[in-house]
Design a protein around this motif. Structure first.
Motif, PDB file in Angstrom:
ATOM      1  N   TYR A   1      58.250  22.644  21.487  1.00  0.00           N
ATOM      2  CA  TYR A   1      56.712  22.738  21.343  1.00  0.00           C
ATOM      3  C   TYR A   1      55.783  22.012  23.135  1.00  0.00           C
ATOM      4  CZ  TYR A   1      57.159  22.322  16.329  1.00  0.00           C
ATOM      5  OH  TYR A   1      57.428  22.072  14.952  1.00  0.00           O
TER       6      TYR A   1
ATOM      7  N   SER B   1      49.611  18.517  21.167  1.00  0.00           N
ATOM      8  CA  SER B   1      50.280  19.133  20.893  1.00  0.00           C
ATOM      9  C   SER B   1      49.806  20.308  20.840  1.00  0.00           C
ATOM     10  CB  SER B   1      51.258  18.861  19.438  1.00  0.00           C
ATOM     11  OG  SER B   1      52.357  20.061  19.113  1.00  0.00           O
TER      12      SER B   1
ATOM     13  N   THR C   1      58.034   7.253  20.382  1.00  0.00           N
ATOM     14  CA  THR C   1      57.981   8.444  19.871  1.00  0.00           C
ATOM     15  C   THR C   1      58.459   8.876  21.293  1.00  0.00           C
ATOM     16  OG1 THR C   1      55.715   9.483  19.296  1.00  0.00           O
ATOM     17  CG2 THR C   1      57.601   9.310  17.268  1.00  0.00           C
ATOM     18  N   PHE C   2      58.582  10.167  22.494  1.00  0.00           N
ATOM     19  CA  PHE C   2      58.213  10.032  23.237  1.00  0.00           C
ATOM     20  C   PHE C   2      56.607  10.908  23.753  1.00  0.00           C
ATOM     21  CE2 PHE C   2      57.640  15.119  24.624  1.00  0.00           C
ATOM     22  CZ  PHE C   2      57.642  15.628  23.179  1.00  0.00           C
ATOM     23  N   PRO C   3      56.273  11.645  23.058  1.00  0.00           N
ATOM     24  CA  PRO C   3      54.674  11.326  23.580  1.00  0.00           C
ATOM     25  C   PRO C   3      54.534  10.113  24.323  1.00  0.00           C
ATOM     26  CG  PRO C   3      54.925  12.293  22.014  1.00  0.00           C
ATOM     27  CD  PRO C   3      56.461  11.941  21.578  1.00  0.00           C
TER      28      PRO C   3
ATOM     29  N   ARG D   1      58.617  21.686   7.163  1.00  0.00           N
ATOM     30  CA  ARG D   1      57.231  21.406   8.064  1.00  0.00           C
ATOM     31  C   ARG D   1      57.852  21.778   9.253  1.00  0.00           C
ATOM     32  NH1 ARG D   1      57.165  19.296  13.057  1.00  0.00           N
ATOM     33  NH2 ARG D   1      54.400  19.193  13.474  1.00  0.00           N
TER      34      ARG D   1
ATOM     35  N   TYR E   1      49.282  23.037  17.049  1.00  0.00           N
ATOM     36  CA  TYR E   1      48.575  22.042  16.378  1.00  0.00           C
ATOM     37  C   TYR E   1      47.441  22.774  16.675  1.00  0.00           C
ATOM     38  CZ  TYR E   1      51.795  18.070  16.245  1.00  0.00           C
ATOM     39  OH  TYR E   1      53.245  17.500  16.529  1.00  0.00           O
TER      40      TYR E   1
ATOM     41  N   MET F   1      53.096  16.239  13.512  1.00  0.00           N
ATOM     42  CA  MET F   1      54.710  15.103  12.568  1.00  0.00           C
ATOM     43  C   MET F   1      54.035  13.843  12.985  1.00  0.00           C
ATOM     44  SD  MET F   1      58.003  15.724  13.583  1.00  0.00           S
ATOM     45  CE  MET F   1      58.004  15.595  15.124  1.00  0.00           C
TER      46      MET F   1
ATOM     47  N   GLU G   1      65.138  14.043  18.131  1.00  0.00           N
ATOM     48  CA  GLU G   1      65.069  12.955  18.212  1.00  0.00           C
ATOM     49  C   GLU G   1      64.168  11.657  17.214  1.00  0.00           C
ATOM     50  OE1 GLU G   1      63.041  15.031  19.987  1.00  0.00           O
ATOM     51  OE2 GLU G   1      61.696  13.873  19.377  1.00  0.00           O
ATOM     52  N   VAL G   2      63.614  12.746  17.062  1.00  0.00           N
ATOM     53  CA  VAL G   2      63.449  12.530  16.063  1.00  0.00           C
ATOM     54  C   VAL G   2      63.794  11.715  14.621  1.00  0.00           C
ATOM     55  CG1 VAL G   2      60.293  13.787  15.185  1.00  0.00           C
ATOM     56  CG2 VAL G   2      62.538  14.071  14.643  1.00  0.00           C
TER      57      VAL G   2
ATOM     58  N   SER H   1      58.296  20.105  24.188  1.00  0.00           N
ATOM     59  CA  SER H   1      60.136  18.922  24.002  1.00  0.00           C
ATOM     60  C   SER H   1      61.068  19.724  23.775  1.00  0.00           C
ATOM     61  CB  SER H   1      59.392  19.111  21.503  1.00  0.00           C
ATOM     62  OG  SER H   1      59.942  20.096  21.055  1.00  0.00           O
TER      63      SER H   1
ATOM     64  N   SER I   1      62.267  20.763  14.681  1.00  0.00           N
ATOM     65  CA  SER I   1      61.862  20.486  15.521  1.00  0.00           C
ATOM     66  C   SER I   1      62.859  19.412  16.254  1.00  0.00           C
ATOM     67  CB  SER I   1      60.827  18.821  15.432  1.00  0.00           C
ATOM     68  OG  SER I   1      60.226  18.523  16.294  1.00  0.00           O
ATOM     69  N   SER I   2      62.398  19.334  17.430  1.00  0.00           N
ATOM     70  CA  SER I   2      63.762  18.221  18.330  1.00  0.00           C
ATOM     71  C   SER I   2      64.444  17.202  17.894  1.00  0.00           C
ATOM     72  CB  SER I   2      63.315  17.761  19.480  1.00  0.00           C
ATOM     73  OG  SER I   2      61.793  17.420  19.584  1.00  0.00           O
TER      74      SER I   2
ATOM     75  N   MET J   1      63.500  13.133  27.167  1.00  0.00           N
ATOM     76  CA  MET J   1      63.597  13.670  26.384  1.00  0.00           C
ATOM     77  C   MET J   1      64.956  14.204  25.453  1.00  0.00           C
ATOM     78  SD  MET J   1      62.184  14.722  23.650  1.00  0.00           S
ATOM     79  CE  MET J   1      61.264  16.010  22.253  1.00  0.00           C
TER      80      MET J   1
ATOM     81  N   PHE K   1      48.925  10.570  19.338  1.00  0.00           N
ATOM     82  CA  PHE K   1      49.058  10.778  17.990  1.00  0.00           C
ATOM     83  C   PHE K   1      49.696   9.858  17.281  1.00  0.00           C
ATOM     84  CE2 PHE K   1      51.832  14.000  17.778  1.00  0.00           C
ATOM     85  CZ  PHE K   1      51.362  15.167  19.071  1.00  0.00           C
ATOM     86  N   PRO K   2      51.551   9.943  17.662  1.00  0.00           N
ATOM     87  CA  PRO K   2      52.277   9.351  16.773  1.00  0.00           C
ATOM     88  C   PRO K   2      52.336   8.545  16.984  1.00  0.00           C
ATOM     89  CG  PRO K   2      53.370  11.142  18.757  1.00  0.00           C
ATOM     90  CD  PRO K   2      51.691  10.512  19.192  1.00  0.00           C
TER      91      PRO K   2
HETATM   92  N1  DTR Z   1      58.041  19.495  17.953  1.00  0.00           N
HETATM   93  C1  DTR Z   1      57.079  19.185  17.873  1.00  0.00           C
HETATM   94  C2  DTR Z   1      56.860  17.997  19.126  1.00  0.00           C
HETATM   95  C3  DTR Z   1      57.466  17.055  18.657  1.00  0.00           C
HETATM   96  C4  DTR Z   1      58.886  17.299  19.004  1.00  0.00           C
HETATM   97  N2  DTR Z   1      59.556  15.152  19.243  1.00  0.00           N
HETATM   98  C5  DTR Z   1      58.314  14.753  18.966  1.00  0.00           C
HETATM   99  C6  DTR Z   1      57.805  13.198  18.482  1.00  0.00           C
HETATM  100  C7  DTR Z   1      56.435  12.960  17.988  1.00  0.00           C
HETATM  101  C8  DTR Z   1      55.508  14.081  18.092  1.00  0.00           C
HETATM  102  C9  DTR Z   1      55.546  15.397  18.048  1.00  0.00           C
HETATM  103  C10 DTR Z   1      57.155  15.135  18.764  1.00  0.00           C
HETATM  104  C11 DTR Z   1      56.553  18.634  16.916  1.00  0.00           C
HETATM  105  O1  DTR Z   1      57.192  18.761  15.982  1.00  0.00           O
HETATM  106  O2  DTR Z   1      55.568  18.164  16.996  1.00  0.00           O
END
Ligand code: DTR
Length: 340
Positions: free
Chosen positions: A235, A96, A44-46, A172, A99, A193, A213-214, A149, A210-211, A272, A39-40
């Motif tokens: 997460y 995730s 991004t890391f996923p 959020r 969700y 996300m 890295e975003v 995450s 969230s973490s 990550m 989805f992202p």
């Molecule tokens: N923190 C979760 C998971 C998450 C962390 N980094 C990313 C990047 C892209 C998608 C999900 C996530 C979240 O906020 O959904």
């Protein structure tokens, strides 16, 4: 001029034939093609872990399996991947768990503030937990790997220096992490996300939980210049595969995918954790973000206020037949083991 044109023309035809042959060779070498929805956005890391998994699978099956990846919700979005994979719209999908409140009574334990300090330790602990309990919440799928995450922190448009600054602030998050914000006095707005960039732009939310890295991967550092370290919950994620697609695979391919499960969790955790560091350095350099630490007293209050969420999870899990105490003690043992 004429001659050069002719030679170029012949060369082009030749090159076309060669590339055509090449693509036939690839097409015939790969007996199995698997679609993989994520989805992202691709950065991004996923999605980074998805590309690494694809590469490894293609290499380890000697090209017998080809994986077609679909990042950025191009095949299935954050909320419909679960159903989409179940129905076979994609063979594989990344979800995730946060969700889907209530759908994963056992593995949602990983959305609680349990004290994991890295994606590495949480990812391995999550994978171990899944394998030990084989929870029935995933019975309709083959789970290929899982990961988590890095711990969550506040990224906001205005500074959050104390718990008082959180009061009523629209932020959020998702799943139990939204409840964590609520118990701290903030106003959580739950969304995936992938919907967050727009919500931040439009001002629907003033930041996110969230973490870190975003900050780089989704360029949130540009809009959220204040980063408050809370290092709370992670997460959890699962990579799920359609049962029929899995059953149709030959044993040697199944073995390759099974052997990759734990390794992929570990790889993702390590990637990550390093990427969080790199992204913070990048964001400091590019946007001069301010790093904020709350007082010790506030950190203690955070712990106290979020503790009831564990009890709440236990009740809900038990109501769905989960041995909540056994799960929690297993997770704690893994945490100690992998945090060393
Ligand atoms: N923190 C979760 C998971 C998450 C962390 N980094 C990313 C990047 C892209 C998608 C999900 C996530 C979240 O906020 O959904």
């Amino acid at each position: 001029m004429m001659r050069t044109g002719k030679v170029t023309g012949i060369l082009t035809v030749l090159m076309f034939c060669v590339s055509l042959l090449g693509s036939f060779a690839v097409a015939s070498a790969a007996e199995i093609s698997l679609s993989y929805a994520n989805f992202p956005p691709a950065k991004t890391f996923p999605c980074i872990q998805m590309e690494r998994w694809k590469q490894e699978v293609e290499k380890r099956t000697g090209g017998k399996v080809q994986v077609q990846t679909y990042p950025g919700s191009t095949l299935l979005g954050a909320k419909n991947t679960l159903r989409g994979v179940m129905q076979g719209q994609a063979d594989i999908g990344c979800i995730s768990l946060a969700y889907h409140p209530g759908v994963f009574p056992l593995c949602s334990v990983f959305e609680l503030p349990l004290g994991f300090t890295s994606s590495y330790s949480a990812s391995l602990a999550l994978w171990d937990l899944y394998n030990k309990f084989q929870p029935k919440e995933f019975r309709k799928f083959k789970v290929l790997t899982m990961f988590a995450s890095a711990p969550s922190n506040l990224m906001t448009k205005q500074p959050v220096r104390s718990l008082a600054d959180l009061n009523g602030l629209e932020l959020r998050a998702s799943g139990i992490l939204s409840k964590i914000l609520e118990s701290l006095g903030a106003t959580p707005v739950s969304m995936p996300m992938s919907a967050t960039p727009e919500a931040l732009q439009k001002g629907v939310v003033k930041g996110l939980f969230s973490s870190f890295e975003v900050l780089k991967d989704l360029n949130f550092a540009e809009i959220c210049r204040y980063e408050t370290e809370t290092n709370t919950a992670v997460y959890p994620f699962a990579i799920i595969m359609n049962r029929n697609s899995w059953n149709a695979l030959p044993d040697d391919v199944k073995k390759v995918l099974n052997d990759l499960g734990r390794e992929q969790a570990e790889w993702t955790g390590k990637y990550m954790d390093q990427h969080v560091k790199d992204s913070l350095a990048w964001a400091k350099d590019k946007y001069s973000i301010e790093m904020i630490k709350m007082s010790e007293a506030d950190m203690k209050t955070i712990k106290e206020k979020t503790l009831p969420l564990i009890e709440d999870w236990k009740k809900k899990a038990a109501a769905k037949g989960v041995d909540a105490d056994a799960v929690l003690s297993e997770v704690e043992a893994s945490r100690v083991k992998y945090e060393k």
